[in-house]
Motif scaffolding. Sequence first.
Motif, PDB file in Angstrom:
ATOM      1  N   LEU A  15       1.107  -1.193  -0.457  1.00  0.00           N
ATOM      2  CA  LEU A  15      -0.244  -0.078   0.138  1.00  0.00           C
ATOM      3  C   LEU A  15       0.905   1.387   0.374  1.00  0.00           C
ATOM      4  CD1 LEU A  15      -2.636  -1.132   2.533  1.00  0.00           C
ATOM      5  CD2 LEU A  15      -2.863  -1.457  -0.011  1.00  0.00           C
ATOM      6  N   ALA A  16       2.059   1.520   0.660  1.00  0.00           N
ATOM      7  CA  ALA A  16       3.034   2.462   0.702  1.00  0.00           C
ATOM      8  C   ALA A  16       3.349   2.877  -0.643  1.00  0.00           C
ATOM      9  CB  ALA A  16       3.898   2.404   1.759  1.00  0.00           C
ATOM     10  N   ARG A  18       1.858   2.258  -3.240  1.00  0.00           N
ATOM     11  CA  ARG A  18       1.049   2.128  -4.167  1.00  0.00           C
ATOM     12  C   ARG A  18       1.464   4.485  -4.143  1.00  0.00           C
ATOM     13  NH1 ARG A  18      -2.781  -1.536  -6.358  1.00  0.00           N
ATOM     14  NH2 ARG A  18      -2.066  -3.587  -6.590  1.00  0.00           N
ATOM     15  N   ASP A  20      -1.411   5.765  -5.480  1.00  0.00           N
ATOM     16  CA  ASP A  20      -2.665   6.073  -4.942  1.00  0.00           C
ATOM     17  C   ASP A  20      -3.252   5.840  -3.353  1.00  0.00           C
ATOM     18  OD1 ASP A  20      -3.520   3.288  -6.482  1.00  0.00           O
ATOM     19  OD2 ASP A  20      -5.199   3.833  -6.776  1.00  0.00           O
ATOM     20  N   GLY A  21      -2.371   4.905  -2.799  1.00  0.00           N
ATOM     21  CA  GLY A  21      -2.081   3.828  -1.932  1.00  0.00           C
ATOM     22  C   GLY A  21      -3.173   3.316  -1.474  1.00  0.00           C
ATOM     23  N   LYS A  63      -6.642   0.957   2.192  1.00  0.00           N
ATOM     24  CA  LYS A  63      -5.595   2.640   2.043  1.00  0.00           C
ATOM     25  C   LYS A  63      -4.803   2.542   3.370  1.00  0.00           C
ATOM     26  CE  LYS A  63      -5.509   7.641   0.825  1.00  0.00           C
ATOM     27  NZ  LYS A  63      -4.360   7.300  -0.886  1.00  0.00           N
ATOM     28  N   LEU A  64      -3.373   2.819   2.980  1.00  0.00           N
ATOM     29  CA  LEU A  64      -2.850   3.394   4.227  1.00  0.00           C
ATOM     30  C   LEU A  64      -3.139   4.511   4.755  1.00  0.00           C
ATOM     31  CD1 LEU A  64      -0.272   1.706   5.957  1.00  0.00           C
ATOM     32  CD2 LEU A  64       1.349   3.225   4.824  1.00  0.00           C
ATOM     33  N   GLU A  67       1.685   7.588   7.848  1.00  0.00           N
ATOM     34  CA  GLU A  67       2.960   7.936   7.259  1.00  0.00           C
ATOM     35  C   GLU A  67       3.231   6.512   7.541  1.00  0.00           C
ATOM     36  OE1 GLU A  67       3.292   9.668   4.845  1.00  0.00           O
ATOM     37  OE2 GLU A  67       1.662  10.414   5.222  1.00  0.00           O
ATOM     38  N   PRO A  68       3.979   5.744   6.544  1.00  0.00           N
ATOM     39  CA  PRO A  68       4.611   4.705   6.115  1.00  0.00           C
ATOM     40  C   PRO A  68       5.846   4.870   7.221  1.00  0.00           C
ATOM     41  CG  PRO A  68       4.312   5.069   3.845  1.00  0.00           C
ATOM     42  CD  PRO A  68       3.711   6.721   4.898  1.00  0.00           C
TER      43      PRO A  68
END
Length: 141
Positions: A15-16, A18, A20-21, A63-64, A67-68
């Motif tokens: 997800l991080a 991508r 668009d997440g 969606k994440l 913040e990663p």
Amino acid sequence: MNSEFVIAVHGLVLLAHRPDGMASSEEIAANVCTNPVRVRKVMSCLRKNGYVDTREGSGGGYKLSREPGAVTLADIYRALAAGSLAPGWCSGDPESDCMVGSNMADVMNAVFCGADQHLEKYFETITIGQMLSSITAKARL
């Protein structure tokens, strides 16, 4: 350690990555090489713990939500796998007359609890963002 932890970390790093997440459970499952039902179970736990949001319908998915760099492996470990190092069975019998047999379970439990604490402390030093950076660096080689 259980496979849910591995699926969660893999899914969050994906997800991080991508732009668009977003990713559906089917997309995550294909990337992880597992069943979408397993992914949905893991992602549901991550959603309940505030690590992902969901969107239904066409173009929906996960969606994440953080913040990663703010999500550590320890966060994910605590949500999904804390205490999983200890085996479900331990040798010995607390009712035994033998000093070893009657105390082995308690001593082994302390060993696994200590190992679990050390693992969690180590996982505190690694973020989802760092995992993505490591993968990106490896892909450039």
